[in-house]
Design an enzyme around this catalytic site. Structure first.
Site, PDB file in Angstrom:
ATOM      1  N   PHE A 120     -56.714 157.927  36.523  1.00  0.00           N
ATOM      2  CA  PHE A 120     -56.210 159.175  36.971  1.00  0.00           C
ATOM      3  C   PHE A 120     -57.193 159.799  38.121  1.00  0.00           C
ATOM      4  O   PHE A 120     -58.352 159.106  38.189  1.00  0.00           O
ATOM      5  CB  PHE A 120     -56.116 160.030  35.917  1.00  0.00           C
ATOM      6  N   GLN A 156     -54.184 175.514  40.577  1.00  0.00           N
ATOM      7  CA  GLN A 156     -53.979 174.349  40.890  1.00  0.00           C
ATOM      8  C   GLN A 156     -52.408 173.931  41.109  1.00  0.00           C
ATOM      9  O   GLN A 156     -51.539 174.257  40.616  1.00  0.00           O
ATOM     10  CB  GLN A 156     -54.194 173.257  39.617  1.00  0.00           C
ATOM     11  N   HIS A 211     -50.175 171.294  41.858  1.00  0.00           N
ATOM     12  CA  HIS A 211     -50.093 169.740  41.496  1.00  0.00           C
ATOM     13  C   HIS A 211     -49.162 169.191  42.755  1.00  0.00           C
ATOM     14  O   HIS A 211     -48.541 169.710  43.518  1.00  0.00           O
ATOM     15  CB  HIS A 211     -49.149 169.716  40.476  1.00  0.00           C
ATOM     16  N   LEU A 271     -42.245 168.644  37.216  1.00  0.00           N
ATOM     17  CA  LEU A 271     -43.624 167.929  37.610  1.00  0.00           C
ATOM     18  C   LEU A 271     -42.965 166.551  37.695  1.00  0.00           C
ATOM     19  O   LEU A 271     -42.241 165.606  36.787  1.00  0.00           O
ATOM     20  CB  LEU A 271     -44.359 168.144  36.344  1.00  0.00           C
ATOM     21  N   GLU A 289     -48.723 162.440  37.267  1.00  0.00           N
ATOM     22  CA  GLU A 289     -49.886 161.736  37.974  1.00  0.00           C
ATOM     23  C   GLU A 289     -49.826 160.436  37.416  1.00  0.00           C
ATOM     24  O   GLU A 289     -50.394 159.412  38.241  1.00  0.00           O
ATOM     25  CB  GLU A 289     -51.146 162.378  37.758  1.00  0.00           C
ATOM     26  N   ARG A 301     -56.859 166.441  42.632  1.00  0.00           N
ATOM     27  CA  ARG A 301     -55.432 167.069  42.663  1.00  0.00           C
ATOM     28  C   ARG A 301     -55.404 167.996  44.227  1.00  0.00           C
ATOM     29  O   ARG A 301     -54.635 168.093  44.517  1.00  0.00           O
ATOM     30  CB  ARG A 301     -55.059 167.676  41.688  1.00  0.00           C
ATOM     31  N   HIS A 307     -48.982 174.828  39.295  1.00  0.00           N
ATOM     32  CA  HIS A 307     -49.085 173.996  38.001  1.00  0.00           C
ATOM     33  C   HIS A 307     -50.159 174.647  36.902  1.00  0.00           C
ATOM     34  O   HIS A 307     -49.765 174.479  35.801  1.00  0.00           O
ATOM     35  CB  HIS A 307     -49.611 172.691  38.438  1.00  0.00           C
ATOM     36  N   ARG A 333     -58.876 171.018  38.172  1.00  0.00           N
ATOM     37  CA  ARG A 333     -58.849 170.446  37.100  1.00  0.00           C
ATOM     38  C   ARG A 333     -58.559 169.026  37.350  1.00  0.00           C
ATOM     39  O   ARG A 333     -57.730 168.820  38.034  1.00  0.00           O
ATOM     40  CB  ARG A 333     -57.858 171.189  36.144  1.00  0.00           C
TER      41      ARG A 333
END
Length: 540
Positions: free
Chosen positions: A118, A230, A232, A246, A249, A280, A344, A378
Site C-alpha cells: 500500500f 484526507q 482519497h 471508493l 487502494e 494518498r 474520505h 493517513r
C-alpha cells in the site's frame, strides 16, 4: 415530549463500527455495557465498507520500527508518537485476535497471511481478505459480540453528551420515532466514526456526519488537527449516483496504473520513485492537478487501469471492484476506470492519550473520531488496524472507571426538550441545509485552500448555523440533530484550516510560501475547544 427510557450501565459505547464493537467486546468483560448505534449494529459505518486491508507486521522480514517510521513520515510528522507506537506494536496482536475468533484472511500456499503493498510503506504489510477486508472483520466482530452480555440499542442516534460537574456521565439519544432516551454510564466511549459527509463528494456512508466531533466539542473536549481531511485519490466519478464511491487502494496495490487523457502515466511527474504507491495526499493532489489543467477524462476524472493484469488476478483479488464496475457497464479486466479524488477520512479528532482518555473525565474515544494517530495524512491500511488497537484499549480503559453516583441534570435534559420543540416549529428542512453545507465545503475547503476562501466559507457556515431547522413531525428530529452536528463539524474543519498557515500533509494552502519541511515545521497541533482555537508553536 417525555423521556422514553433511562438506561444505566457501567460503560456506554456510542457507535457500532469496528472500533465501537471492539470496545464493547472488551468492556463487557468487566461489567454492564450498552452499545448504541444510529444504524443496525454491524451494518453501518465505514469499517464494513473498507476494502483494502489491515496494516500489521506479520512477516519476519518486516519490523515494527519500519511501520512506525512509515506512519510518521506519511503523517508529515504531525502524529502523536506515543499513539503511533501503540498502533504499530499492537496491530499484530489484534490481528491475531481476529484470526482466533474466526476471521478468514487470504493466505499464501504456506498458510501465512497474504500481504499486499500500500502507498507510503517500505514493505507489503497490508493484510487482506480480497477487497472486502472490513466486511470480513465486522462479521467476525459481530459473532464475538453475540457471545457477550452487551445490551444493543439499534437505530438510536446520540445527539448530545451529558456532563455533570465537569465529567461525562452518558448521552441523550433519539430513536426513529423521535422518542428521547437518557443513557447514564460511569464511562462513555465515543466511536462514532468520521464526518466527510460534510463534503459534497464523499466515500463515507450516510452515518459519516461528524456527530462525535460535534458532541465532544460542545461538551468541552479538546479537538486537534481538524483541518486534516484526507481526499482519497480514487473515487468513482460516473455514473452520477456513484460519485465518490471508493475505488480501493488495493487496485493500485495490485499493480493498477494512473493515466491522464493523453495516455501519460502522470505520477512520474509527482513521485517518480513510488509512482501510484505514493502517499494518498500526493496521489490525490496529482489527480486533481491533472484534472484542473485539462488532462482529465470525459467525466472529469483520470484513468485507473488494471487491464494489463491477468483476468484471474482481478477476479480473485479485486472481486468487489470488478462487480461494482460491471454494474456501471465497465469491465475492468479489459478497460480502465474513471476516478477522481473524494473526501474520505478525517485525521484529526478528539485528543486522546494512549489509554484513549480524552481531555474530559469519563469520556474515551477510539477510531476515526479520535485524533493524533495519523497526523496530517493517513496511510491506507492503518485505519482498520486503528479500530482494533484503540477499540480494545478504549473498552478496557473505560471498564476500569470507578462507579459513579450519577443522574441526569434537569437543566441539560430540559434544554434538549426545548431544542426539540424548536425543531418542530422551525422553517428550513434539514436536507436543504445539508445540500448547501456540502456545496460550500466542497468549493471552499477542498484539496487546495486559501485563507480568503476559507474565511468566506466560514461566513457561509455561520449563516447556515443561524437557520431554524424544521422537523415536519417527531420522526424528523433525528435529521435536525444530525444536521446541527454537520454544521458544527464543518465549522471546526474550517476554523482549524484557517489557523494552519502552512501546507502539510493533506492540508494545502495555496496562499502560503514556506521554507521549511515537515520535520522542521514551526507548527504543532491545531487545538479547538468551546472556549477558543489556537495552533501550537514549536520551540526553535
Amino acid at each position: 415530549m417525555q423521556i422514553q427510557e433511562i438506561i444505566r450501565s457501567h460503560v456506554l459505547v456510542i457507535g457500532s463500527g469496528g472500533a465501537g464493537v471492539r470496545a464493547a467486546i472488551e468492556a463487557s468483560a468487566a461489567g454492564t455495557c450498552v452499545l448504541i448505534s444510529r444504524t443496525i449494529v454491524g451494518k453501518g459505518g465505514c469499517t464494513i465498507m473498507a476494502e483494502g486491508g489491515y496494516n500489521a507486521v506479520m512477516n519476519e522480514e518486516d519490523n515494527i520500527s519500519d511501520h512506525f517510521t512509515d506512519t510518521m513520515k506519511g503523517g508529515a510528522y504531525l502524529n502523536d508518537q506515543d499513539l503511533v507506537r501503540v498502533l504499530t506494536e499492537e496491530a499484530p496482536l489484534r490481528m491475531n485476535d481476529l484470526i482466533s475468533w474466526g476471521a478468514v484472511f487470504d493466505v499464501t500456499d504456506s498458510c501465512t497471511i497474504c500481504q499486499r503493498p500500500f502507498g507510503g510503506q517500505c514493505f507489503p504489510r497490508t493484510c487482506y481478505a480480497g477487497d472486502r477486508t472490513g466486511h470480513e472483520m465486522m462479521i467476525t466482530l459481530m459473532e464475538r459480540l453475540s457471545g457477550t452480555n452487551v445490551r444493543i440499542c439499534h437505530e438510536i442516534a446520540a445527539f448530545d453528551l451529558l456532563v455533570s460537574e465537569g465529567r461525562v456521565i452518558g448521552a441523550l439519544g433519539l430513536d426513529r420515532k423521535g422518542r428521547l432516551y437518557t443513557f447514564l454510564a460511569d464511562a462513555t466511549v465515543l466511536a462514532t466514526g468520521g464526518g466527510t459527509r460534510v463534503f459534497d463528494i464523499s466515500t463515507n456512508s450516510t452515518s459519516g456526519t461528524g456527530d462525535g466531533y460535534a458532541m465532544g466539542w460542545r461538551a468541552g473536549a479538546e479537538l486537534i488537527d481538524m483541518e486534516q481531511i484526507q481526499f482519497h485519490p480514487t473515487g468513482a466519478v460516473y455514473p452520477w449516483d456513484a460519485r465518490g464511491r471508493l475505488v480501493t487502494e488495493a487496485v493500485r496495490g495490485e499493480g493498477g496504473v494512473l493515466k491522464n487523457s493523453l495516455g501519460e502515466r502522470f505520477m512520474a511527474r509527482y513521485d517518480p520513485v513510488k509512482m501510484e504507491l505514493s502517499t494518498r495526499d500526493v496521489v490525490a493532489r496529482a489527480c486533481a492537478t491533472e484534472i484542473m489543467e485539462g488532462r482529465g477524462t470525459p467525466h472529469g476524472g483520470v484513468w485507473l487501469d488494471v487491464s494489463h493484469l491477468p483476468a484471474r488476478q482481478i477476479e480473485e483479488r479485486l472481486p468487489v471492484m470488478l462487480e461494482q464496475f460491471l454494474k456501471y457497464g465497465v469491465d475492468i479486466r479489459t478497460e480502465p476506470m474513471e476516478v477522481a479524488p473524494t473526501a474520505h477520512h478525517i485525521m484529526g479528532g478528539l485528543r486522546i492519550d494512549p489509554f484513549c482518555q480524552t481531555t474530559l473525565p469519563g469520556l474515551y474515544a477510539c477510531g476515526e473520531v479520535a485524533g493524533g494517530v495519523h497526523g496530517a495524512n493517513r496511510l491506507g491500511g492503518n485505519a482498520l488496524a486503528e479500530t482494533q488497537v484503540f477499540g480494545a484499549r478504549a473498552g478496557g480503559s473505560a471498564s476500569k472507571a470507578s462507579v459513579q453516583n450519577i443522574s441526569a441534570t434537569q437543566d441539560q435534559v430540559g434544554a434538549a426538550l426545548s431544542m426539540m420543540d424548536g425543531y418542530l416549529s422551525g422553517d428550513v428542512l434539514p436536507d436543504v441545509v445539508k445540500h448547501e453545507l456540502q456545496t460550500i465545503m466542497w468549493r471552499g475547503a477542498g484539496i487546495f485552500r486559501s485563507k480568503v476562501v476559507l474565511e468566506e466559507t466560514k461566513v457561509g457556515l455561520d449563516h447556515l448555523s443561524r437557520k431554524k431547522l424544521k422537523a415536519v413531525d417527531p420522526s424528523g428530529l433525528i435529521d435536525c440533530c444530525i444536521t446541527r452536528n454537520m454544521i458544527d463539524t464543518a465549522r471546526l474543519i474550517v476554523t482549524a484550516a484557517i489557523l494552519r498557515d502552512e501546507s502539510r500533509g493533506a492540508h494545502v494552502r495555496t496562499d502560503i510560501i514556506q521554507d521549511w519541511d515537515n520535520k522542521n515545521s514551526p507548527f504543532g497541533h491545531t487545538i479547538l475547544t468551546r472556549t477558543g482555537a489556537t495552533i501550537e508553536r514549536r520551540r526553535s
